[in-house]
Design an enzyme around this catalytic site. Structure first.
Site: not given
Length: 172
Positions: A11, A111, A129
């Protein structure tokens, strides 16, 4: 410039690539790890365990951009909101958040993703995202995101937070 992560632990890598490419750098999730960035953290290490806010900051700086780190525990929600507004109003400035998904009703992991927009009327931000295989871009209340950033990262025992990223004045 948006790019989704190629590995579940990437991520921060995908977020870095998204921001760097938006600034005109031409990097991939592999080429991000130039010699300077590999000295910060080798690609295999991040592939196995992800990264902290500090590692993300150092990787971005190793790729030639200017980064200002803010930890949620040393800021307040209104300061975070002001950072978002200022950042999104400034051309070629980007904001990246590091948060605990569980606080937003998602999985129980940390995240990292970029912020793409702010809606003042609803007081929400659009998180792009990077885990597109599982989560779409999501509008999130500023207060909820701030609480999710106020969690402690077990990797280093420090609060999560956000990075303000812009082109380094040294780069031609």
């Amino acid at each position: 410039s948006y790019e989704s992560q190629k590995l579940t632990s990437f991520c921060g890598v995908a977020t870095s690539v998204t921001v760097l490419n938006a600034l005109g750098h031409q990097v991939t999730q592999t080429s991000l790890f130039n010699d300077d960035a590999s000295a910060v953290s080798p690609i295999w290490e991040i592939a196995l365990g992800g990264m902290t806010l500090d590692t993300l900051e150092a990787l971005l700086e190793a790729n030639g951009v200017q980064v200002a780190k803010r930890r949620a525990d040393s800021a307040c929600v209104s300061g975070f909101r002001n950072s978002i507004i200022r950042n999104l109003m400034t051309d070629r400035d980007y904001l990246v958040v590091n948060y605990q998904r569980e606080k937003l009703g998602q999985g129980a992991v940390g995240h990292i993703s970029p912020i793409a927009a702010y809606n003042e009327a609803s007081d929400k931000v659009l998180i792009m995202d990077t885990a597109a295989y599982k989560y779409p871009p999501t509008w999130v209340q500023i207060d909820a995101l701030y609480k999710a950033m106020s969690t402690i990262d077990p990797e280093n025992g420090l609060s999560r937070g956000w990075l303000e990223v812009r082109e380094s004045p040294k780069r031609p």
